[in-house]
Design an enzyme around this catalytic site. Structure first.
Site, mmCIF file in Angstrom:
data_model
loop_
_atom_site.group_PDB
_atom_site.id
_atom_site.type_symbol
_atom_site.label_atom_id
_atom_site.label_comp_id
_atom_site.label_asym_id
_atom_site.label_seq_id
_atom_site.Cartn_x
_atom_site.Cartn_y
_atom_site.Cartn_z
ATOM 1 N N GLU A 163 0.557 -1.291 0.002
ATOM 2 C CA GLU A 163 -0.118 -0.024 -0.095
ATOM 3 C C GLU A 163 0.785 1.413 0.094
ATOM 4 O O GLU A 163 0.651 2.225 0.596
ATOM 5 C CB GLU A 163 -0.872 0.090 1.258
ATOM 6 C CG GLU A 163 -1.984 -1.263 1.281
ATOM 7 C CD GLU A 163 -2.795 -1.317 2.590
ATOM 8 O OE1 GLU A 163 -2.769 -0.371 3.239
ATOM 9 O OE2 GLU A 163 -3.707 -2.085 2.324
ATOM 10 N N GLU A 270 -6.139 -10.970 -0.913
ATOM 11 C CA GLU A 270 -6.987 -10.753 0.060
ATOM 12 C C GLU A 270 -8.552 -10.714 -0.155
ATOM 13 O O GLU A 270 -9.196 -9.775 0.375
ATOM 14 C CB GLU A 270 -6.495 -9.417 0.849
ATOM 15 C CG GLU A 270 -4.971 -9.299 0.999
ATOM 16 C CD GLU A 270 -4.580 -8.002 1.771
ATOM 17 O OE1 GLU A 270 -5.350 -7.494 2.368
ATOM 18 O OE2 GLU A 270 -3.426 -7.904 1.847
HETATM 19 C C1 XIL Z 1 -5.993 -6.306 8.587
HETATM 20 C C2 XIL Z 1 -6.253 -7.551 9.469
HETATM 21 O O1 XIL Z 1 -7.085 -8.391 8.943
HETATM 22 C C3 XIL Z 1 -6.792 -7.012 10.758
HETATM 23 O O2 XIL Z 1 -6.922 -8.162 11.931
HETATM 24 C C4 XIL Z 1 -5.962 -5.977 11.273
HETATM 25 O O3 XIL Z 1 -6.579 -5.213 12.469
HETATM 26 C C5 XIL Z 1 -5.604 -4.959 10.381
HETATM 27 O O4 XIL Z 1 -5.124 -5.376 9.122
HETATM 28 N N1 XIL Z 1 -4.987 -4.965 3.835
HETATM 29 C C6 XIL Z 1 -3.727 -5.572 4.289
HETATM 30 C C7 XIL Z 1 -4.025 -6.758 5.278
HETATM 31 O O5 XIL Z 1 -2.798 -5.480 3.634
HETATM 32 O O6 XIL Z 1 -3.046 -6.528 6.345
HETATM 33 C C8 XIL Z 1 -5.197 -6.104 6.382
HETATM 34 O O7 XIL Z 1 -5.377 -6.957 7.427
HETATM 35 C C9 XIL Z 1 -6.214 -5.601 5.418
HETATM 36 C C10 XIL Z 1 -5.986 -4.755 4.412
#
Ligand code: XIL
Length: 365
Positions: A163, A270
């Protein structure tokens, strides 16, 4: 009498057997006979984000049945993994890697550099002042070397930088502490360090909203700069935090085409399909907001998943993995993000680990 009782017993046994069959076959129609990994074995590995809590009980059973890859949801982020400069917390990350090895699952490492979930010490000197670029790059180097080498041979791919593109379309790179201290150099450095630590690991840049045309162009620009500068990057991760509204099929195809044109591997890293429209900013919950998962929402979500996987199959030469963010609707990070207090139902399995309508749409082709 003897024969009468004996035949009654036989009848009763037969009845019990029949009843048993009925129960079994109704379970079989509800429970998938194969895993997503099996349906998609000629396409790409299918993965899931996990924490330690999912390594036991019904969710662990579902992971083993359905998936052939895992990503630690939080355990390998710098904050949880490296809480103090001279202390690492390995227990959770190790447990996930051990579970994966024991069950022959691949592991995607997530992640080596992000602006969120960073440890407190990272950007500061002992006196509380901000570290210099040299110090920060040295810390990044040491972190990446320690983590990547520990799991060398066990983690086949890493999200190296997560990101880094700004949310504001007028800006290019996110104005994070990484950027403020190092300028844009931290991105190439992270890839170089990771490649040096494990030359065989596949290295990814990972981001969200990667199908929105304006952000897609900025991500493409960054990836092209890295490729042109011969930075060791192998792929781009499209997080796939999608919704009933987006992306559209043309947007998804255009994104896959554009990233693939750089010769990069592409993964969906994701995936979840929110029942709420995208919102990044936190807001108060509206009093009239219902969080019910209605049959109409289930239908729309199934149609959306069906379209996504049809496109994924078309792009099997480009896509080298599809990973879901969480196991089942029992727990999703979207239950509390970006708004706490409303339930989301973004995955293929319901709160009891049973396949949803969307699951059947994904596996029937
Ligand atoms: C999220 C997790 O799922 C949560 O448990 C945590 O509190 C915050 O991060 N993008 C990403 C992930 O790359 O690492 C994130 O994961 C969700 C958004």
């Amino acid at each position: 009498m003897k024969t009468f009782f004996a035949s009654r017993r036989r009848l009763a046994t037969a009845g019990l057997l029949l009843a048993g069959f009925a129960v079994l076959s109704s379970q079989q129609t509800a429970a998938p006979k194969k895993g997503l990994k099996d349906y998609y074995k000629d396409y790409f590995p299918v993965g899931v984000a996990v924490g330690r809590a999912q390594l036991q009980g019904p969710e662990a059973a579902l992971i083993k049945q359905q998936f052939n890859s895992v990503t630690p949801e939080n355990a390998m982020k710098m904050g949880p993994l490296h809480p103090e400069e001279n202390r690492y917390f390995w227990a959770d990350a190790d447990a996930i890697v051990d579970f994966a090895q024991a069950n022959k699952l691949r592991v995607r490492g997530h992640n080596l550099l992000w602006h969120e979930q960073t440890p407190r010490w990272l950007f500061k000197n002992a006196d509380g002042s901000r570290v210099s670029k040299d110090v920060l790059l040295k810390r990044l180097h040491d972190h990446i070397f320690t983590v990547v080498k520990r799991y060398q041979g066990k983690i086949y791919a890493w999200d190296v930088v997560n990101e880094a593109i700004a949310d504001n379309p007028q800006e290019f790179l996110r104005n994070s502490e990484w950027y403020q201290i190092c300028g844009d150099e931290f991105i190439a450095k992270a890839f170089e360090y990771a490649h040096e630590a494990d030359p065989k690991a596949q290295l990814f840049y990972n981001d969200y909203n990667t199908e929105r045309p304006e952000k897609r162009e900025r991500i493409f620009k960054l990836l092209k700069q890295l490729k042109d500068a011969k930075v060791p990057i192998d792929g781009v991760g499209l997080q796939g935090h999608w919704s009933l509204q987006e992306p559209t099929e043309p947007e998804l195809r255009a994104a896959l085409d554009q990233y693939a044109s750089l010769g990069l591997k592409v993964q969906i890293t994701e995936l979840d399909v929110s029942i709420y429209p995208w919102e990044k900013d936190r807001r108060a919950k509206r009093p009239d907001e219902s969080d019910a998962y209605t049959p109409e929402l289930a239908r729309q979500q199934a149609a959306q998943y069906k379209m996504f996987f049809r496109v994924f199959r078309d792009y099997k030469k480009v896509l080298t993995g599809v990973t879901f963010w969480n196991v089942s609707d029992k727990y999703s990070w979207l239950d509390t993000y970006p708004v706490a207090g409303r339930k989301n139902y973004p995955l293929l399995f319901d709160q009891n680990q049973q396949p949803k309508q969307a699951f059947w749409e994904v596996v029937q082709f």
